[in-house]
Design a protein around this motif. Structure first.
Motif, PDB file in Angstrom:
ATOM      1  N   ALA A   1       0.859  -1.185   0.000  1.00 63.79           N
ATOM      2  CA  ALA A   1       0.000   0.000   0.000  1.00 63.79           C
ATOM      3  C   ALA A   1       0.893   1.232   0.000  1.00 63.79           C
ATOM      4  N   VAL A   2       0.308   2.362  -0.296  1.00 62.31           N
ATOM      5  CA  VAL A   2       1.038   3.622  -0.202  1.00 62.31           C
ATOM      6  C   VAL A   2       0.320   4.541   0.776  1.00 62.31           C
ATOM      7  N   ARG A   3       1.096   5.432   1.347  1.00 60.57           N
ATOM      8  CA  ARG A   3       0.580   6.479   2.222  1.00 60.57           C
ATOM      9  C   ARG A   3       1.465   7.699   2.041  1.00 60.57           C
ATOM     10  N   ARG A   4       1.003   8.807   2.524  1.00 54.44           N
ATOM     11  CA  ARG A   4       1.814  10.021   2.466  1.00 54.44           C
ATOM     12  C   ARG A   4       3.052   9.807   3.325  1.00 54.44           C
ATOM     13  N   ALA A   5       4.180  10.298   2.859  1.00 49.74           N
ATOM     14  CA  ALA A   5       5.438  10.119   3.589  1.00 49.74           C
ATOM     15  C   ALA A   5       5.289  10.645   5.014  1.00 49.74           C
TER      16      ALA A   5
ATOM     17  N   GLU B   1       2.566  11.972  -8.319  1.00 55.66           N
ATOM     18  CA  GLU B   1       2.206  13.175  -9.067  1.00 55.66           C
ATOM     19  C   GLU B   1       0.787  13.623  -8.722  1.00 55.66           C
ATOM     20  N   PHE B   2      -0.141  12.681  -8.661  1.00 58.59           N
ATOM     21  CA  PHE B   2      -1.528  13.020  -8.348  1.00 58.59           C
ATOM     22  C   PHE B   2      -1.654  13.627  -6.954  1.00 58.59           C
ATOM     23  N   GLU B   3      -0.977  13.039  -5.985  1.00 57.74           N
ATOM     24  CA  GLU B   3      -1.057  13.531  -4.609  1.00 57.74           C
ATOM     25  C   GLU B   3      -0.270  14.823  -4.401  1.00 57.74           C
TER      26      GLU B   3
END
Length: 103
Positions: free
Chosen positions: A15-19, A53-55
């Motif tokens: 999954a990904v999350r904001r750093a 890029e989207f975020e």
């Protein structure tokens, strides 16, 4: 469902999350540099670049090792039996529509 559909492959869940933390917001399957999500199979590097890029901010990749029920509880997601209709047949059909990179 992707991992269950190909038990002979070492498919991981990521999954990904904001750093810096926070909730994960995009979960997908990974196999040898390839990612499978709502867009089908794509290079994982491309998936990460598009999402970053989207975020408009750095993202971090998080390996998901927890079983489905535990993951859903930790991240406030619904289990399949909590949907109006059983989503599993639709998910199986979706996985079958996309040719995996090893084929």
């Amino acid at each position: 469902m992707c991992r269950d559909s190909f038990p002979d492959r070492a498919i991981e869940i990521v999954a990904v999350r904001r750093a810096g933390g926070g909730e994960v917001f995009h979960t997908y399957a990974v196999w040898e540099g390839w990612a499978f999500d709502h867009s089908g199979w794509n290079p994982e590097s491309q998936l990460l670049a598009v999402n970053t890029e989207f975020e408009g901010q750095p993202l971090e990749r998080v390996r998901i090792a927890a079983p489905l029920a535990e993951f859903c509880e930790q991240h406030h997601h619904r289990m399949p039996d909590r949907y109006w209709r059983d989503p599993l047949p639709r998910a199986r059909d979706y996985v079958r529509r996309h040719i995996p990179p090893w084929a």
